[in-house]
Design a protein around this motif. Structure first.
Motif, PDB file in Angstrom:
ATOM      1  N   VAL A 155     -43.304  -7.753  20.579  1.00 14.78           N
ATOM      2  CA  VAL A 155     -41.997  -7.470  19.976  1.00 14.78           C
ATOM      3  C   VAL A 155     -40.892  -7.611  21.009  1.00 14.78           C
ATOM      4  CG1 VAL A 155     -40.622  -5.753  18.737  1.00 14.78           C
ATOM      5  CG2 VAL A 155     -43.102  -5.854  18.379  1.00 14.78           C
ATOM      6  N   PHE A 156     -39.836  -8.332  20.633  1.00 14.40           N
ATOM      7  CA  PHE A 156     -38.637  -8.462  21.465  1.00 14.40           C
ATOM      8  C   PHE A 156     -37.488  -7.835  20.673  1.00 14.40           C
ATOM      9  CE2 PHE A 156     -41.433 -12.122  21.933  1.00 14.40           C
ATOM     10  CZ  PHE A 156     -41.720 -12.086  23.288  1.00 14.40           C
TER      11      PHE A 156
ATOM     12  N   GLU B 243     -43.660  -0.476  18.593  1.00 18.75           N
ATOM     13  CA  GLU B 243     -43.083   0.311  19.678  1.00 18.75           C
ATOM     14  C   GLU B 243     -41.758  -0.334  20.073  1.00 18.75           C
ATOM     15  OE1 GLU B 243     -44.306   3.103  21.047  1.00 18.75           O
ATOM     16  OE2 GLU B 243     -45.987   3.096  19.646  1.00 18.75           O
ATOM     17  N   LEU B 244     -40.673   0.458  20.106  1.00 18.62           N
ATOM     18  CA  LEU B 244     -39.347  -0.049  20.437  1.00 18.62           C
ATOM     19  C   LEU B 244     -38.792   0.706  21.641  1.00 18.62           C
ATOM     20  CD1 LEU B 244     -37.801  -0.285  16.847  1.00 18.62           C
ATOM     21  CD2 LEU B 244     -39.018  -2.069  18.118  1.00 18.62           C
ATOM     22  N   ARG B 245     -37.821   0.084  22.310  1.00 17.84           N
ATOM     23  CA  ARG B 245     -37.175   0.716  23.459  1.00 17.84           C
ATOM     24  C   ARG B 245     -35.729   0.258  23.509  1.00 17.84           C
ATOM     25  NH1 ARG B 245     -40.867   0.061  27.984  1.00 17.84           N
ATOM     26  NH2 ARG B 245     -40.196  -2.102  27.991  1.00 17.84           N
ATOM     27  N   VAL B 246     -34.804   1.205  23.694  1.00 18.12           N
ATOM     28  CA  VAL B 246     -33.377   0.886  23.709  1.00 18.12           C
ATOM     29  C   VAL B 246     -32.995   0.147  24.977  1.00 18.12           C
ATOM     30  CG1 VAL B 246     -31.051   1.870  23.736  1.00 18.12           C
ATOM     31  CG2 VAL B 246     -32.776   2.785  22.174  1.00 18.12           C
TER      32      VAL B 246
ATOM     33  N   THR C 130     -35.301  -7.047  15.819  1.00 19.04           N
ATOM     34  CA  THR C 130     -36.462  -7.445  16.596  1.00 19.04           C
ATOM     35  C   THR C 130     -36.914  -8.843  16.197  1.00 19.04           C
ATOM     36  OG1 THR C 130     -38.114  -6.566  15.054  1.00 19.04           O
ATOM     37  CG2 THR C 130     -37.268  -5.055  16.732  1.00 19.04           C
ATOM     38  N   LEU C 131     -37.488  -9.541  17.165  1.00 20.23           N
ATOM     39  CA  LEU C 131     -38.240 -10.767  16.924  1.00 20.23           C
ATOM     40  C   LEU C 131     -39.686 -10.474  17.289  1.00 20.23           C
ATOM     41  CD1 LEU C 131     -35.894 -13.523  18.435  1.00 20.23           C
ATOM     42  CD2 LEU C 131     -36.256 -12.993  16.017  1.00 20.23           C
ATOM     43  N   GLY C 132     -40.614 -10.985  16.508  1.00 21.54           N
ATOM     44  CA  GLY C 132     -42.018 -10.722  16.765  1.00 21.54           C
ATOM     45  C   GLY C 132     -42.847 -11.981  16.719  1.00 21.54           C
ATOM     46  N   LEU C 133     -43.799 -12.082  17.643  1.00 27.10           N
ATOM     47  CA  LEU C 133     -44.780 -13.160  17.636  1.00 27.10           C
ATOM     48  C   LEU C 133     -46.150 -12.523  17.459  1.00 27.10           C
ATOM     49  CD1 LEU C 133     -45.467 -16.162  17.962  1.00 27.10           C
ATOM     50  CD2 LEU C 133     -45.632 -15.763  20.441  1.00 27.10           C
ATOM     51  N   SER C 134     -46.827 -12.859  16.371  1.00 28.72           N
ATOM     52  CA  SER C 134     -48.051 -12.160  15.992  1.00 28.72           C
ATOM     53  C   SER C 134     -49.250 -13.098  15.941  1.00 28.72           C
ATOM     54  CB  SER C 134     -47.902 -11.507  14.612  1.00 28.72           C
ATOM     55  OG  SER C 134     -46.809 -10.641  14.553  1.00 28.72           O
TER      56      SER C 134
END
Length: 205
Positions: free
Chosen positions: A122-123, A181-184, A98-102
């Motif tokens: 989240v990407f 939260e993640l999604r395939v 994942t890449l995240g921008l917070s």
């Protein structure tokens, strides 16, 4: 005269204390930091724990608010998909990047300790063993499905909290807890992955 003297004393005290967070430069031109962490991850769809690693870098616009970019890798995370044919959930395990921008909020407590909170876009996408996604191919009379690797990043959201202790004016030890939260794939529901990490960072101010 007394007010002036008090102001000078406050300025001298701040400059003389290398840990005082008020020494941070105001604006986006300063207050950069970078770090890395290692810890334990688990998914709500399975109880098995796995290894997680994170690298991050950010900038604080003020003492209390900033932005952070992070890359988090889940090793052998239990994931959930929805079969496009049957509609039933399918459970498996895979590496997940994942890449995240917070948006980061910080609350200094004293000169060496601060509490941290994050809201993250989240990407993420499966990686490593190659999670398989079924792609629909509409035909003239029927729809067929083709198995393809899941490579498209899905956009989800997460949040996190943490704490940092300054060992030196620049080097710090940080504990982070993240719930992302993640999604395939786009046809599957989201599932939550939790991460508890211990890391170190270097702050320039």
């Amino acid at each position: 005269m007394l007010a002036c003297t008090g102001g000078m004393a406050e300025e001298i005290r701040v400059e003389d204390d290398p840990f005082d967070s008020r020494r941070r430069n105001a604006g986006w031109g300063g207050n950069f930091y970078a770090g890395a962490g290692l810890g334990r991850t688990n998914s709500e769809v399975g109880n098995d724990a796995s290894l997680g690693t994170k690298v991050y870098a950010g900038v604080m616009a003020t003492r209390h608010f900033g932005l952070e970019l992070s890359a988090l890798r889940y090793a052998n995370l239990e994931v959930m998909q929805r079969d496009p044919v049957t509609g039933q959930p399918v459970f498996d395990s895979d590496h997940f990047n994942t890449l995240g921008l917070s948006l980061v909020g910080a609350l200094p407590i004293g000169n060496r300790f601060e509490l941290i909170a994050r809201g993250t876009v989240v990407f993420g996408a499966p990686r490593g063993t190659g999670q398989i996604c079924r792609q629909s191919i509409p035909g003239r009379y029927s729809t067929t499905y083709q198995d393809v690797p899941c490579t498209e990043r899905q956009t989800t959201f997460g949040f996190g909290v943490g704490a940092r202790w300054a060992a030196t004016p620049h080097l710090g030890v940080r504990v982070d807890w993240d719930a992302n939260e993640l999604r395939v794939d786009g046809n599957s529901p989201t599932f939550r992955a939790n991460t508890l990490m211990l890391g170190v960072d270097w702050r320039l101010f």
